[in-house]
Motif scaffolding. Structure first.
Motif, PDB file in Angstrom:
ATOM      1  N   ILE A  49      46.933  54.196  55.019  1.00 60.48           N
ATOM      2  CA  ILE A  49      48.190  54.973  54.955  1.00 60.48           C
ATOM      3  C   ILE A  49      49.142  54.911  53.805  1.00 60.48           C
ATOM      4  O   ILE A  49      49.292  54.058  53.427  1.00 60.48           O
ATOM      5  CB  ILE A  49      48.998  54.684  56.258  1.00 60.48           C
ATOM      6  N   LEU A  50      49.332  56.054  53.365  1.00 55.69           N
ATOM      7  CA  LEU A  50      50.335  56.192  52.048  1.00 55.69           C
ATOM      8  C   LEU A  50      51.732  56.617  52.776  1.00 55.69           C
ATOM      9  O   LEU A  50      51.744  58.003  53.334  1.00 55.69           O
ATOM     10  CB  LEU A  50      49.858  56.986  51.099  1.00 55.69           C
ATOM     11  N   GLU A  51      52.886  55.833  52.899  1.00 57.51           N
ATOM     12  CA  GLU A  51      53.959  56.362  53.296  1.00 57.51           C
ATOM     13  C   GLU A  51      54.854  56.767  52.264  1.00 57.51           C
ATOM     14  O   GLU A  51      54.934  56.138  51.082  1.00 57.51           O
ATOM     15  CB  GLU A  51      54.872  55.214  53.995  1.00 57.51           C
ATOM     16  N   VAL A  52      55.478  57.872  52.303  1.00 58.41           N
ATOM     17  CA  VAL A  52      56.200  58.453  51.426  1.00 58.41           C
ATOM     18  C   VAL A  52      57.589  58.806  51.693  1.00 58.41           C
ATOM     19  O   VAL A  52      57.748  58.749  53.247  1.00 58.41           O
ATOM     20  CB  VAL A  52      55.594  59.816  50.583  1.00 58.41           C
ATOM     21  N   ALA A  53      58.516  59.558  51.121  1.00 58.21           N
ATOM     22  CA  ALA A  53      60.070  59.449  51.306  1.00 58.21           C
ATOM     23  C   ALA A  53      59.969  60.725  52.237  1.00 58.21           C
ATOM     24  O   ALA A  53      59.067  61.380  52.188  1.00 58.21           O
ATOM     25  CB  ALA A  53      60.670  59.729  49.977  1.00 58.21           C
ATOM     26  N   GLU A  54      61.036  60.689  53.059  1.00 52.86           N
ATOM     27  CA  GLU A  54      60.875  61.894  53.910  1.00 52.86           C
ATOM     28  C   GLU A  54      61.193  63.307  53.067  1.00 52.86           C
ATOM     29  O   GLU A  54      61.890  63.273  52.386  1.00 52.86           O
ATOM     30  CB  GLU A  54      61.911  61.582  54.967  1.00 52.86           C
ATOM     31  N   PRO A  55      60.836  64.415  53.548  1.00 49.72           N
ATOM     32  CA  PRO A  55      60.820  65.666  53.032  1.00 49.72           C
ATOM     33  C   PRO A  55      62.182  66.289  52.561  1.00 49.72           C
ATOM     34  O   PRO A  55      62.545  66.617  51.484  1.00 49.72           O
ATOM     35  CB  PRO A  55      60.017  66.638  53.964  1.00 49.72           C
ATOM     36  N   LEU A  56      63.074  65.696  53.583  1.00 53.31           N
ATOM     37  CA  LEU A  56      64.734  66.240  53.416  1.00 53.31           C
ATOM     38  C   LEU A  56      65.300  65.324  52.394  1.00 53.31           C
ATOM     39  O   LEU A  56      66.555  65.632  52.095  1.00 53.31           O
ATOM     40  CB  LEU A  56      65.208  66.565  54.703  1.00 53.31           C
ATOM     41  N   TRP A  57      64.722  64.316  51.878  1.00 54.51           N
ATOM     42  CA  TRP A  57      65.282  63.497  50.868  1.00 54.51           C
ATOM     43  C   TRP A  57      64.585  64.122  49.614  1.00 54.51           C
ATOM     44  O   TRP A  57      63.724  63.780  48.932  1.00 54.51           O
ATOM     45  CB  TRP A  57      64.677  62.079  51.033  1.00 54.51           C
ATOM     46  N   LEU A  58      65.435  65.156  49.121  1.00 58.43           N
ATOM     47  CA  LEU A  58      64.731  66.151  48.191  1.00 58.43           C
ATOM     48  C   LEU A  58      64.446  65.677  46.783  1.00 58.43           C
ATOM     49  O   LEU A  58      63.174  65.819  46.380  1.00 58.43           O
ATOM     50  CB  LEU A  58      65.626  67.392  48.072  1.00 58.43           C
ATOM     51  N   GLY A  59      65.204  64.879  46.365  1.00 53.06           N
ATOM     52  CA  GLY A  59      64.759  64.293  45.081  1.00 53.06           C
ATOM     53  C   GLY A  59      63.451  63.462  45.002  1.00 53.06           C
ATOM     54  O   GLY A  59      62.657  63.406  44.279  1.00 53.06           O
ATOM     55  N   GLU A  60      63.294  62.469  46.194  1.00 50.17           N
ATOM     56  CA  GLU A  60      62.363  61.659  46.141  1.00 50.17           C
ATOM     57  C   GLU A  60      61.056  62.663  46.828  1.00 50.17           C
ATOM     58  O   GLU A  60      59.831  62.178  46.434  1.00 50.17           O
ATOM     59  CB  GLU A  60      62.587  60.486  47.205  1.00 50.17           C
ATOM     60  N   TRP A  61      61.422  63.417  47.460  1.00 48.44           N
ATOM     61  CA  TRP A  61      60.387  64.315  47.910  1.00 48.44           C
ATOM     62  C   TRP A  61      59.420  64.835  46.884  1.00 48.44           C
ATOM     63  O   TRP A  61      58.197  65.121  46.645  1.00 48.44           O
ATOM     64  CB  TRP A  61      60.664  65.309  48.976  1.00 48.44           C
ATOM     65  N   ARG A  62      60.176  65.405  45.609  1.00 46.35           N
ATOM     66  CA  ARG A  62      59.330  66.099  44.702  1.00 46.35           C
ATOM     67  C   ARG A  62      58.601  64.824  43.896  1.00 46.35           C
ATOM     68  O   ARG A  62      57.559  65.337  43.680  1.00 46.35           O
ATOM     69  CB  ARG A  62      60.459  66.543  43.647  1.00 46.35           C
TER      70      ARG A  62
END
Length: 329
Positions: A49-62
């Motif tokens: 599994i690769l966990e990534v920042a949540e989508p509505l954390w816009l800066g990190e989601w990019r």
């Protein structure tokens, strides 16, 4: 209160909060992000599994979209695919964060790259569902609220609770501190023999504070635990301001795990999940009279609220992701 890294999990961080627990940052498997470290992790044969920042954390989601693209490209050299997971807690309305319809559509389309989502609160789930329900249908998702049972760091203590209301965090407008001071005077806290202690990580100006109010500047974690063990009430009267709304509220969680009664507002993301909790007083945000009533009820409540077996740890979240991804295959 910081949980140790679950076994078999590594963390690559792109930034670091000033109040981050030093022990967590120094733990094995925790390191600053580099593309080389990410590539090494993606090539590991046991990576699931690769966990990534949540989508509505816009800066990190990019940034996360680039990590996801690399993970999907690596499938050609791996023996098995890597599932994409995220943990979401954003409580500010998605429509307010993304005012333009094309931006909302683009984020929804990008959500289709996620295999599984754990929402930390019912409020966060409702927020995403209202705007991106169509995109979430592809991902397996659930709500797992934070662990609220007894703190695992502190040893049991038979010491009586002090007549103290504890405010954890920067005494700012969005954290409801001006409203708390007005409510404190309305309820007559000092006259009733209570203290209001502000544990401020940034350092506060102590001038013009009402009677019975004191400030502890930048307390270390050990002192924070001592304050939580000794205090009877934790106040977290967050209010909404433009561009921000309380997501979970760590002081609320820490208060409950230490047996404190908690006074908060309906602005926190956990509000809907805690309406029936015996140790929680929900008040109207920005309303000193409502907050004063909640403080008074909390002050008159039982000496200690016994933490119940509620909520989930990060290990539980990871286990749910793994089970969900197994079902997807």
């Amino acid at each position: 209160m910081v949980e140790a890294m679950p076994d078999g999990q590594a963390l690559l961080h792109t930034s670091r909060r000033d109040d981050a627990d030093a022990a967590l940052v120094a733990a094995p498997g925790v390191a600053p992000f580099t593309w080389r470290r990410l590539l090494r992790a993606l090539r590991h044969p046991d990576l699931e599994i690769l966990e990534v920042a949540e989508p509505l954390w816009l800066g990190e989601w990019r940034r996360a979209l680039r990590y996801i693209a690399l993970a999907k490209a690596m499938r050609v050299v791996r023996r098995r695919p890597v599932a994409i997971a995220t943990y979401a807690i954003e409580n500010l309305d998605a429509g307010e964060r993304l005012r333009r319809r094309p931006a909302r559509l683009a984020l929804g389309v990008s959500l289709l790259s996620v295999d599984t989502v754990v929402f930390g609160t019912t409020g966060a789930y409702d927020n995403y569902r209202r705007t991106f329900g169509w995109a979430l249908r592809r991902a397996r998702h659930t709500v797992l609220t934070p662990r609220l049972d007894e703190c695992t760091v502190c040893a049991p203590s038979g010491a009586p609770r002090e007549r103290t209301v504890l405010f954890l965090g920067t005494p700012s407008e969005r954290k409801g501190f001006p409203v708390l001071l007005e409510a404190w005077e309305r309820v007559g806290g000092a006259e009733r023999g209570w203290r209001l202690v502000v544990a401020d990580p940034s350092g506060a100006d102590e001038h013009d504070l009402p009677a019975g109010v004191s400030v502890t500047v930048d307390p270390p974690r050990a002192v924070v635990h001592q304050l939580l063990r000794a205090s009877a009430v934790v106040a977290m009267p967050s209010v909404r301001v433009p561009g921000w709304r309380e997501q979970i509220g760590l002081p609320l969680v820490e208060g409950l795990t230490h047996g404190c009664r908690v006074v908060t507002t309906t602005e926190t993301g956990l509000a809907d999940d805690l309406r029936e909790h015996p140790g929680v007083e929900l008040t109207t945000p920005g309303d000193p009279a409502s907050l004063a009533e909640g403080l008074s009820r909390a002050m008159e409540g039982p000496a200690t609220v016994v933490p119940g077996r509620r909520g989930h740890t990060k290990s539980d979240v990871v286990a749910w992701w793994r089970a969900a991804c197994t079902l997807r295959r």
